[in-house]
Design a protein around this motif. Structure first.
Motif, PDB file in Angstrom:
ATOM      1  N   THR A   1       7.000  14.343  16.429  1.00  0.00           N
ATOM      2  CA  THR A   1       8.285  13.828  16.910  1.00  0.00           C
ATOM      3  C   THR A   1       8.576  14.331  18.315  1.00  0.00           C
ATOM      4  OG1 THR A   1       9.037  13.967  14.605  1.00  0.00           O
ATOM      5  CG2 THR A   1      10.711  13.541  16.286  1.00  0.00           C
ATOM      6  N   LEU A   2       8.326  15.610  18.551  1.00  0.00           N
ATOM      7  CA  LEU A   2       8.539  16.192  19.873  1.00  0.00           C
ATOM      8  C   LEU A   2       7.664  15.527  20.926  1.00  0.00           C
ATOM      9  CD1 LEU A   2       8.858  20.003  19.098  1.00  0.00           C
ATOM     10  CD2 LEU A   2      10.546  18.593  20.274  1.00  0.00           C
TER      11      LEU A   2
ATOM     12  N   LYS B   1      13.554  18.750  13.461  1.00  0.00           N
ATOM     13  CA  LYS B   1      12.948  18.765  12.125  1.00  0.00           C
ATOM     14  C   LYS B   1      13.591  17.723  11.210  1.00  0.00           C
ATOM     15  CE  LYS B   1      11.350  21.931   8.522  1.00  0.00           C
ATOM     16  NZ  LYS B   1       9.965  21.458   8.694  1.00  0.00           N
ATOM     17  N   SER B   2      14.905  17.594  11.306  1.00  0.00           N
ATOM     18  CA  SER B   2      15.597  16.595  10.480  1.00  0.00           C
ATOM     19  C   SER B   2      15.237  15.188  10.921  1.00  0.00           C
ATOM     20  CB  SER B   2      17.115  16.796  10.570  1.00  0.00           C
ATOM     21  OG  SER B   2      17.499  18.026  10.000  1.00  0.00           O
ATOM     22  N   VAL B   3      15.159  14.962  12.238  1.00  0.00           N
ATOM     23  CA  VAL B   3      14.768  13.650  12.751  1.00  0.00           C
ATOM     24  C   VAL B   3      13.358  13.312  12.288  1.00  0.00           C
ATOM     25  CG1 VAL B   3      14.311  12.279  14.830  1.00  0.00           C
ATOM     26  CG2 VAL B   3      16.275  13.831  14.766  1.00  0.00           C
ATOM     27  N   SER B   4      12.461  14.301  12.372  1.00  0.00           N
ATOM     28  CA  SER B   4      11.084  14.093  11.940  1.00  0.00           C
ATOM     29  C   SER B   4      11.019  13.713  10.465  1.00  0.00           C
ATOM     30  CB  SER B   4      10.267  15.365  12.188  1.00  0.00           C
ATOM     31  OG  SER B   4       8.945  15.217  11.726  1.00  0.00           O
ATOM     32  N   SER B   5      11.828  14.388   9.642  1.00  0.00           N
ATOM     33  CA  SER B   5      11.858  14.105   8.206  1.00  0.00           C
ATOM     34  C   SER B   5      12.387  12.703   7.934  1.00  0.00           C
ATOM     35  CB  SER B   5      12.718  15.146   7.498  1.00  0.00           C
ATOM     36  OG  SER B   5      12.830  14.865   6.116  1.00  0.00           O
TER      37      SER B   5
ATOM     38  N   HIS C   1       7.541  11.368   9.874  1.00  0.00           N
ATOM     39  CA  HIS C   1       6.410  11.856  10.654  1.00  0.00           C
ATOM     40  C   HIS C   1       5.679  12.953   9.883  1.00  0.00           C
ATOM     41  CE1 HIS C   1       8.046  10.446  14.830  1.00  0.00           C
ATOM     42  NE2 HIS C   1       7.457   9.484  14.158  1.00  0.00           N
ATOM     43  N   ALA C   2       4.403  13.122  10.200  1.00  0.00           N
ATOM     44  CA  ALA C   2       3.596  14.129   9.515  1.00  0.00           C
ATOM     45  C   ALA C   2       4.126  15.533   9.785  1.00  0.00           C
ATOM     46  CB  ALA C   2       2.135  14.018   9.942  1.00  0.00           C
TER      47      ALA C   2
ATOM     48  N   LYS D   1       0.835  -1.198   0.000  1.00  0.00           N
ATOM     49  CA  LYS D   1       0.000   0.000   0.000  1.00  0.00           C
ATOM     50  C   LYS D   1       0.872   1.251   0.000  1.00  0.00           C
ATOM     51  CE  LYS D   1      -0.252   0.738   4.963  1.00  0.00           C
ATOM     52  NZ  LYS D   1      -1.102   1.238   6.046  1.00  0.00           N
ATOM     53  N   GLU D   2       0.193   2.396  -0.044  1.00  0.00           N
ATOM     54  CA  GLU D   2       0.884   3.675   0.052  1.00  0.00           C
ATOM     55  C   GLU D   2       1.484   3.828   1.451  1.00  0.00           C
ATOM     56  OE1 GLU D   2       1.262   6.426  -2.207  1.00  0.00           O
ATOM     57  OE2 GLU D   2       0.848   4.787  -3.599  1.00  0.00           O
ATOM     58  N   PRO D   3       2.518   4.658   1.613  1.00  0.00           N
ATOM     59  CA  PRO D   3       3.082   4.897   2.946  1.00  0.00           C
ATOM     60  C   PRO D   3       2.027   5.453   3.895  1.00  0.00           C
ATOM     61  CG  PRO D   3       4.555   5.715   1.259  1.00  0.00           C
ATOM     62  CD  PRO D   3       3.273   5.360   0.568  1.00  0.00           C
ATOM     63  N   LYS D   4       2.351   5.475   5.192  1.00  0.00           N
ATOM     64  CA  LYS D   4       1.391   5.825   6.234  1.00  0.00           C
ATOM     65  C   LYS D   4       0.781   7.199   6.048  1.00  0.00           C
ATOM     66  CE  LYS D   4       0.893   5.716  11.267  1.00  0.00           C
ATOM     67  NZ  LYS D   4       1.595   5.463  12.551  1.00  0.00           N
ATOM     68  N   ASN D   5       1.586   8.197   5.698  1.00  0.00           N
ATOM     69  CA  ASN D   5       1.083   9.554   5.485  1.00  0.00           C
ATOM     70  C   ASN D   5       1.949  10.246   4.443  1.00  0.00           C
ATOM     71  OD1 ASN D   5       3.418  10.784   6.913  1.00  0.00           O
ATOM     72  ND2 ASN D   5       2.492   9.833   8.717  1.00  0.00           N
ATOM     73  N   GLY D   6       1.612  11.503   4.154  1.00  0.00           N
ATOM     74  CA  GLY D   6       2.357  12.233   3.135  1.00  0.00           C
ATOM     75  C   GLY D   6       3.837  12.346   3.446  1.00  0.00           C
TER      76      GLY D   6
END
Length: 408
Positions: free
Chosen positions: A368-369, A354-358, A362-363, A253-258
């Motif tokens: 992430t925080l 922000k880099s970790v989230s990317s 994560h959406a 399927k498609e990934p979890k979110n955008g």
């Protein structure tokens, strides 16, 4: 414009022992007439007439409500949920895996209030169901998922279907979600795991463990990774799909979110692991007598199928038992905790949120925080200590003497 009255007439008739009986007449769909009657509690004719008028209004309101419901008349809460999920599934607006999750969430609702006619459910009954679920020991997250689904189904009944005027579950109180710190592996446990993997054979399962630890990819994303998504030239992994579980089993399927559709830089360790895995995959295809294709799954076999998620999880569970691994929360780590381990290590190493989230897909960074609150606080303290050490460091003696000399 007022709707046409359902009951065409009413009358008051003498009843035994000086009492009164009220009768309401209505027209059926086939053109014939039917009637309903009720013995009045009042004894005097005037009081009985007033009671009859009040009863007729109550019956009229009920009849109009049923007429508005149409095909939804006498449908239960379970019917409402099933219809809502079926509608979402037929429209293609949600993944098959989400449909499966919704069916599971609906079962908790059905256990206590599924048999109630959906238009008869009130706030008290809905709240009592939630309180019962709490007393039964269901996790707050489980209860909240079921309540969210129920609210969505009722909003659909109000908005799209227009069969009720308001939702009885909008005002219910749900248990507070408990924040749980990630059960990540600390530096010592990571070292033990990496030492084991360095001497263990490079089977697809161990490659999956390696990748989860060093890239933070989800299990489903690892299983859906194809060789065409591995760019050795640019040293990038392109996450473009995932493996989900629906009513008909596992599927791509498609990934979890955008944000989950992303590209992850490959460090040298990952490049080396995947280079060895590619050599092994080509050998497996040669042995099976089939040509190697870029569309094949990295962790799959020469048959072109992806590895079953349970197979990877079972292998990880065996590895955890053999090594006696324990996470930061004192529990044996699950496969998803490898993802937490990657994120924790990245934050403690000073990588910005922000880099970790990317990298995690994560959406947004807020998510992430929220997950790694404790880890981020520790990273902030380390950063503040480093800044303080830099700011308060004594200047060289030569500089002090030079300043004094210039001031004389």
């Amino acid at each position: 414009m007022k709707p046409k009255r359902y009951y065409t007439s009413s009358c008051l008739l003498p009843y035994r022992n000086g009492g009164w009986r009220g009768r309401l007449k209505f027209k059926k769909r086939d053109g014939t007439y039917g009637q309903v009657s009720k013995v009045m509690a009042a004894k005097s004719k005037r009081a009985a007439q007033a009671e009859l008028k009040e009863w007729r209004e109550e019956m009229e309101d009920l009849a109009q409500k049923k007429l508005k419901l149409g095909s939804m008349a006498h449908k239960t809460v379970k019917d409402l949920l099933d219809g809502y999920i079926d509608m979402l599934s037929a429209s293609g607006s949600i993944e098959s895996s989400t449909v499966y999750d919704y069916r599971g969430a609906a079962r908790l609702v059905e256990r206590r209030i599924g048999g109630i006619e959906f238009d008869s459910l009130d706030v008290t009954a809905a709240q009592n169901w939630i309180n019962w679920a709490v007393e039964e020991g269901y996790k707050p997250s489980t209860i909240r998922k079921s309540v969210t689904l129920l609210k969505a189904a009722y909003r659909d009944a109000v908005g799209r279907l227009r069969v009720i005027d308001y939702s009885p579950v909008d005002c219910v109180r749900v248990p507070k979600a408990r924040h749980r710190e990630p059960n990540a592996l600390d530096e010592r446990e990571r070292g033990r795991l990496l030492t084991f993997l360095s001497i263990a054979r490079d089977c697809p399962e161990n490659v999956g463990i390696y990748l989860a630890l060093l890239t933070g990819m989800r299990r489903g994303e690892l299983l859906a990774l194809r060789w065409r998504n591995v760019d050795f030239g640019q040293k990038m992994l392109h996450v473009k799909a995932s493996i989900g579980f629906g009513e008909n089993g596992h599927y791509e399927k498609e990934p979890k979110n955008g944000g989950s559709r992303r590209s992850i830089p490959m460090p040298d360790e990952v490049t080396g692991i995947l280079t060895r895995r590619l050599t092994a995959a080509r050998a497996e295809c040669f042995k099976a007598g089939v040509p190697f294709e870029q569309s094949m799954f990295v962790l799959g076999g020469p048959d072109g199928e992806f590895m079953a998620p349970e197979r990877l999880s079972r292998h990880w569970a065996v590895t955890v038992r053999q090594l006696g691994l324990v996470g930061s929360e004192g529990e044996p780590p699950k496969f998803h905790d490898l993802r937490h381990t990657f994120a924790t290590a990245a934050i403690l190493a000073g990588t910005d949120i922000k880099s970790v989230s990317s990298l995690l897909g994560h959406a947004n960074a807020a998510m992430t925080l929220n997950i790694y609150t404790g880890v981020n606080a520790q990273a902030k303290r380390t950063a503040m200590d480093a800044v303080a050490a830099t700011m308060t460091a004594a200047p060289p003696v030569a500089e002090i003497l030079e300043l004094r000399a210039s001031g004389e």
